[in-house]
Design a protein around this motif. Structure first.
Motif, mmCIF file in Angstrom:
data_model
loop_
_atom_site.group_PDB
_atom_site.id
_atom_site.type_symbol
_atom_site.label_atom_id
_atom_site.label_comp_id
_atom_site.label_asym_id
_atom_site.label_seq_id
_atom_site.Cartn_x
_atom_site.Cartn_y
_atom_site.Cartn_z
ATOM 1 N N GLU A 90 0.829 -1.204 0.000
ATOM 2 C CA GLU A 90 0.000 0.000 0.000
ATOM 3 C C GLU A 90 0.868 1.260 0.000
ATOM 4 O OE1 GLU A 90 -2.731 -0.228 3.232
ATOM 5 O OE2 GLU A 90 -3.878 -1.888 2.357
ATOM 6 N N VAL A 105 4.170 5.638 -5.667
ATOM 7 C CA VAL A 105 4.054 5.699 -7.128
ATOM 8 C C VAL A 105 2.994 6.720 -7.526
ATOM 9 C CG1 VAL A 105 3.344 4.416 -9.194
ATOM 10 C CG2 VAL A 105 4.942 3.388 -7.569
ATOM 11 N N GLY A 106 1.863 6.712 -6.832
ATOM 12 C CA GLY A 106 0.808 7.686 -7.125
ATOM 13 C C GLY A 106 1.268 9.115 -6.919
ATOM 14 N N ASP A 107 2.016 9.345 -5.834
ATOM 15 C CA ASP A 107 2.516 10.694 -5.566
ATOM 16 C C ASP A 107 3.528 11.141 -6.620
ATOM 17 O OD1 ASP A 107 0.942 10.782 -3.307
ATOM 18 O OD2 ASP A 107 2.578 10.362 -1.901
ATOM 19 N N LEU A 152 2.665 -1.567 -10.627
ATOM 20 C CA LEU A 152 2.213 -0.191 -10.377
ATOM 21 C C LEU A 152 2.644 0.780 -11.474
ATOM 22 C CD1 LEU A 152 2.876 -0.005 -6.521
ATOM 23 C CD2 LEU A 152 0.637 0.069 -7.645
ATOM 24 N N LEU A 204 3.728 10.120 -9.734
ATOM 25 C CA LEU A 204 3.002 10.389 -10.974
ATOM 26 C C LEU A 204 2.266 11.724 -10.894
ATOM 27 C CD1 LEU A 204 1.572 6.843 -11.773
ATOM 28 C CD2 LEU A 204 3.416 8.033 -12.967
ATOM 29 N N ALA A 205 1.702 12.020 -9.721
ATOM 30 C CA ALA A 205 0.984 13.281 -9.557
ATOM 31 C C ALA A 205 1.913 14.483 -9.634
ATOM 32 C CB ALA A 205 0.237 13.273 -8.231
ATOM 33 N N ALA A 250 2.135 1.805 -3.467
ATOM 34 C CA ALA A 250 1.117 2.396 -4.330
ATOM 35 C C ALA A 250 1.001 3.903 -4.077
ATOM 36 C CB ALA A 250 -0.225 1.711 -4.102
ATOM 37 N N ARG A 251 1.111 4.299 -2.804
ATOM 38 C CA ARG A 251 1.038 5.741 -2.489
ATOM 39 C C ARG A 251 2.225 6.481 -3.081
ATOM 40 N NH1 ARG A 251 -0.737 3.725 2.544
ATOM 41 N NH2 ARG A 251 1.365 3.947 3.435
#
Length: 273
Positions: free
Chosen positions: A64, A70-72, A120, A74-75, A67-68
Motif C-alpha cells: 500500500e 508511485v501515485g505521488d 504499479l 506520478l501526480a 502504491a502511495r
C-alpha cells in the motif's frame, strides 16, 4: 521532458551510487529507502556530485505504501520512465534451518516487492508506449548456491516473472530486464540473516562462509556496480539479462549458455505472435 527514474534501496551501496549517477546523467531521480534517518550518506553523495534527488521513504514490502509513493510521483512529476528495483536482503541458511516465516520474508522483499512495483508503473508506461523496468537480482538468480536456499529461490522467482513479462511488455514499448551482480562491496553482507544454531551443518556452513569471505575480499566496488546500473537504465541498446562485471558474467555462464537471455525471448516471442 526530463525522464523520471524511481529507484529503491538507495541508503547505501550500489543503489546509492546508481541514484546519484542517474541524476548526473540528467534524469529526475526519485530515490527511496526504508528509513529516512539513513539518508545522510545518500544526500551527501548527491551534494558532492552537484545533483538533486527527490528522496522518499518506502518500505518496499508494504504494497500500500508503494502504491502511495508511485501515485505521488506520478501526480508530482507526471510520469515514471525508469523503475530500478534495487532493494533486497540476503539469507544464509539451508532448508532445515529456515522457518517458513524466513522463507516468506525473502519472497516478500526479493520477489513480491519488485513484482508489485512493476505492476504499479506498467499502466503509465504501457499507455505512453515507453518505459524501462530493471530489477537487480544476483548471480544467485541464475545459479543456485549452498546455504542460499531462500535467497536464490526468491531471485530465481523474480527472474522468471520478469522474463515472462518481458516479451509481452515489449509489445507496448516497455523494456523489462534483470541485472545480476556478483560480490559487491556494500552493507549487503552485514545485513544477511544467518542461523544461530548450525548443528550437523556447522562444518559445511563454515566452509561456505570462508569461501564467501574470499569472494567478497575481491568484490566489485559499489560505485562501479552502481554506474553499470545507471548505464543499463539509460543506454540505447537493451537486452533482458545483464551482469555488472566479468566475474558475474563468468559465474552466470556456468548455468546459462544463453548469457544475455535473448535466446529464450526469441523462443517465446512466437508464442504470442
Amino acid at each position: 521532458m526530463t525522464d523520471v527514474a524511481l529507484i529503491t534501496g538507495t541508503s547505501s551501496g550500489m543503489g546509492l551510487h546508481a541514484a546519484v549517477d542517474l541524476a548526473r546523467r540528467g534524469l529526475t531521480v526519485v530515490a527511496t529507502l526504508r528509513d529516512l534517518s539513513r539518508a545522510t550518506a545518500l544526500k551527501a553523495a548527491a551534494h558532492d556530485a552537484g545533483v538533486e534527488l527527490d528522496v522518499r521513504e518506502l518500505d518496499v514490502v508494504d504494497h500500500e505504501a508503494a502504491a502511495r509513493v508511485v501515485g505521488d510521483v506520478l501526480a508530482e512529476h507526471g510520469r515514471i520512465d525508469v523503475l530500478v528495483n534495487n532493494a533486497g536482503r540476503g539469507s544464509v541458511a539451508t532448508a532445515e534451518q529456515l522457518t517458513m516465516e524466513q522463507i516468506q520474508a525473502q519472497l516478500d522483499i526479493n520477489y513480491l516487492a519488485p513484482v508489485n512495483l512493476a505492476k504499479l508503473v506498467l499502466p503509465g508506461m504501457r499507455e505512453r508506449g515507453s518505459g524501462r523496468i530493471l530489477t537487480v537480482t544476483s548471480v544467485g538468480g541464475a545459479v543456485g548456491q549452498p546455504f542460499a536456499d531462500a535467497y536464490c529461490g526468491a531471485k530465481f522467482a523474480v527472474e522468471g516473472f520478469m522474463q515472462s513479462l518481458a516479451v509481452v511488455a515489449e509489445r507496448f514499448g516497455v523494456q523489462v530486464g534483470v541485472i545480476e551482480p556478483a560480490a559487491v562491496a556494500s552493507e549487503f553482507v552485514s545485513n544477511v540473516e544467518r542461523p544461530t544454531a548450525t548443528g550437523a551443518y556447522g562444518p559445511l556452513l563454515d566452509a561456505y562462509l570462508s569461501r564467501t569471505a574470499g569472494a567478497f575480499s575481491q568484490a566489485q566496488s559499489a560505485a562501479s556496480a552502481g554506474a553499470v546500473i545507471a548505464d543499463l537504465a539509460t543506454r540505447t541498446g537493451f537486452v533482458f539479462r545483464n551482469q555488472t562485471s566479468d566475474a558475474a558474467r563468468n559465474f552466470v555462464g556456468v548455468s546459462l549458455a544463453d548469457g544475455d537471455g535473448e535466446r529464450v525471448l526469441g523462443f517465446t516471442r512466437p508464442w504470442i505472435a
